[in-house]
Design an enzyme around this catalytic site. Sequence first.
Site, mmCIF file in Angstrom:
data_model
loop_
_atom_site.group_PDB
_atom_site.id
_atom_site.type_symbol
_atom_site.label_atom_id
_atom_site.label_comp_id
_atom_site.label_asym_id
_atom_site.label_seq_id
_atom_site.Cartn_x
_atom_site.Cartn_y
_atom_site.Cartn_z
ATOM 1 N N GLY A 1 0.622 -1.255 -0.070
ATOM 2 C CA GLY A 1 -0.049 0.058 0.030
ATOM 3 C C GLY A 1 0.713 1.301 0.087
ATOM 4 N N ARG B 1 0.737 -4.765 -5.991
ATOM 5 C CA ARG B 1 0.803 -6.254 -5.507
ATOM 6 C C ARG B 1 1.456 -7.045 -6.385
ATOM 7 N NH1 ARG B 1 -0.711 -4.592 0.100
ATOM 8 N NH2 ARG B 1 -2.262 -2.708 -0.314
ATOM 9 N N ASP C 1 5.055 -5.329 5.744
ATOM 10 C CA ASP C 1 5.637 -6.813 6.174
ATOM 11 C C ASP C 1 5.861 -7.617 4.963
ATOM 12 O OD1 ASP C 1 2.745 -6.805 6.146
ATOM 13 O OD2 ASP C 1 2.589 -8.294 7.543
ATOM 14 N N THR D 1 4.213 2.007 5.622
ATOM 15 C CA THR D 1 2.905 1.498 5.621
ATOM 16 C C THR D 1 2.178 2.339 6.651
ATOM 17 O OG1 THR D 1 1.573 -0.292 6.495
ATOM 18 C CG2 THR D 1 3.790 -0.345 7.218
ATOM 19 N N ASP E 1 -0.211 1.505 8.523
ATOM 20 C CA ASP E 1 -0.586 0.671 9.489
ATOM 21 C C ASP E 1 0.417 0.737 10.833
ATOM 22 O OD1 ASP E 1 -2.779 -0.155 8.207
ATOM 23 O OD2 ASP E 1 -1.872 -1.791 7.426
ATOM 24 N N ASP F 1 2.479 -1.442 11.916
ATOM 25 C CA ASP F 1 2.593 -2.564 12.401
ATOM 26 C C ASP F 1 3.750 -3.570 12.254
ATOM 27 O OD1 ASP F 1 1.940 -3.101 9.759
ATOM 28 O OD2 ASP F 1 0.434 -4.294 9.976
ATOM 29 N N ARG G 1 -6.463 -3.389 8.759
ATOM 30 C CA ARG G 1 -7.046 -4.876 8.560
ATOM 31 C C ARG G 1 -6.823 -5.872 9.566
ATOM 32 N NH1 ARG G 1 -5.391 -6.171 2.758
ATOM 33 N NH2 ARG G 1 -4.065 -4.571 3.523
HETATM 34 P P1 ATP Z 1 0.786 -2.804 3.569
HETATM 35 O O1 ATP Z 1 1.119 -3.038 4.852
HETATM 36 O O2 ATP Z 1 0.697 -1.635 3.075
HETATM 37 O O3 ATP Z 1 -0.302 -3.925 2.948
HETATM 38 P P2 ATP Z 1 2.678 -4.679 2.348
HETATM 39 O O4 ATP Z 1 4.129 -4.796 1.993
HETATM 40 O O5 ATP Z 1 2.739 -5.603 3.628
HETATM 41 O O6 ATP Z 1 2.175 -3.369 2.566
HETATM 42 P P3 ATP Z 1 1.642 -6.680 0.748
HETATM 43 O O7 ATP Z 1 0.733 -6.761 -0.429
HETATM 44 O O8 ATP Z 1 1.272 -7.631 1.825
HETATM 45 O O9 ATP Z 1 1.797 -5.236 1.045
HETATM 46 O O10 ATP Z 1 2.891 -7.151 0.117
HETATM 47 C C1 ATP Z 1 3.502 -6.612 -1.035
HETATM 48 C C2 ATP Z 1 4.240 -7.477 -1.914
HETATM 49 O O11 ATP Z 1 5.205 -8.203 -1.263
HETATM 50 C C3 ATP Z 1 3.282 -8.448 -2.582
HETATM 51 O O12 ATP Z 1 2.515 -8.201 -3.373
HETATM 52 C C4 ATP Z 1 4.315 -9.386 -3.085
HETATM 53 O O13 ATP Z 1 5.019 -9.201 -4.382
HETATM 54 C C5 ATP Z 1 5.409 -9.518 -2.068
HETATM 55 N N1 ATP Z 1 5.179 -10.501 -1.028
HETATM 56 C C6 ATP Z 1 4.267 -10.677 0.158
HETATM 57 N N2 ATP Z 1 4.392 -11.669 0.680
HETATM 58 C C7 ATP Z 1 5.388 -12.375 -0.044
HETATM 59 C C8 ATP Z 1 6.200 -13.774 0.081
HETATM 60 N N3 ATP Z 1 5.615 -14.351 1.250
HETATM 61 N N4 ATP Z 1 7.014 -13.958 -0.617
HETATM 62 C C9 ATP Z 1 7.272 -13.358 -1.723
HETATM 63 N N5 ATP Z 1 6.926 -12.109 -1.882
HETATM 64 C C10 ATP Z 1 5.817 -11.522 -1.123
#
Ligand code: ATP
Length: 326
Positions: free
Chosen positions: A13, A74, A105, A128, A130, A132, A174
């Site tokens: 995000g 994503r 994360d 992020t 959040d 978190d 969330r």
């Molecule tokens: P936010 O907290 O804003 O949601 P985020 O970084 O946690 O941010 P995610 O959508 O969970 O957002 O992850 C972003 C991208 O990281 C995913 O679209 C994917 O490309 C990569 N990613 C997440 N989990 C994995 C995983 N287990 N293995 C490989 N790549 C991953």
Amino acid sequence: MNLKRLGVLTSGGDAPGMNAAIRAVVRQASALDIEVYGVYRGFQGLVDQDWRPLSSRNCANILQRGGTILNTARCDAFRVKAVRAQVARDLKAADIDALVVIGGDGSFTGATLLSEEQTIPCIGIPGTIDNDLPGTERTLGFDTALNTAIGAIDRIRDTASAHERLFLVEVMGRSSGMIAVHTAIACGAEAVIYPESATDTYEELVTQLRAGWVRGKRSSIVVVAEGDQQLGNAYAVGERLRQDHDLDLRVVVLGHIQRGGSPSAIDRIWGSLWGAEAVKRLAAGEKGCYLGAQAGDLVSIPLARIHDPRPAPPAVLTDLLPVLGR
Ligand code: ATP
């Protein structure tokens, strides 16, 4: 490693302050004679080799802008090992020696795999709304999102008070009550419903609202985190209250307005600090970590800690809620 060229990407995000971090990465790198490539749309840009040189001039006038100039996405393909192996080969062929990954994360899980499994040196910057992530007291975007939510709820409070109404205001989170709890304290909410609370029940909420009514409160704000598992979202809680108590209430979902907007001073400053520090540390040979803040100091946290339990809203605030909501 003699660092000559690094890549920077934003993933997950978007969060206000990401642009401040990108700008600082580029300018610190320029000061150290390191070239920076901007990777577009997060890990998807790595898969598509969608990267271009970023100069200091490309980063003029972005400090004060929300969103991210590199776009974000994503990318499910990145969960596949063979795809990550191809990405590593492509990065090496393009002489991109290291990466700065700005995200949450999920993004740091991707960065961990790239770093450990594919030996591409990575440093993360927490981006992020959040707030978190384990090991850091703040993440980019949280402070701005809080201030946006607070501004919106102040306006809602005016009309709640004029009409003597109950408002349920849903905020983002969330799986984290960080935004909900901090917003509730800062807005003087009568109650807050959030995922980590072990004691939130519908009956408790009704008791709290009723007690307020008895004490003479004629309008109330209840902050609801979008991810509360026990009671559901603000619409679900509102519907139940309407049916059971025939209340004239309103539901407001703040939604994506919490993501946008000009970053606060704090998000600009930490974005700048973390951006510059990530480059300095990569140039010094550090890798496999993300940056954070603890008691006002900049700290480095091993990427492996991303799987630790997420921080919950601090007890010092949650303990205060029933007192201030009286
Ligand atoms: P936010 O907290 O804003 O949601 P985020 O970084 O946690 O941010 P995610 O959508 O969970 O957002 O992850 C972003 C991208 O990281 C995913 O679209 C994917 O490309 C990569 N990613 C997440 N989990 C994995 C995983 N287990 N293995 C490989 N790549 C991953």
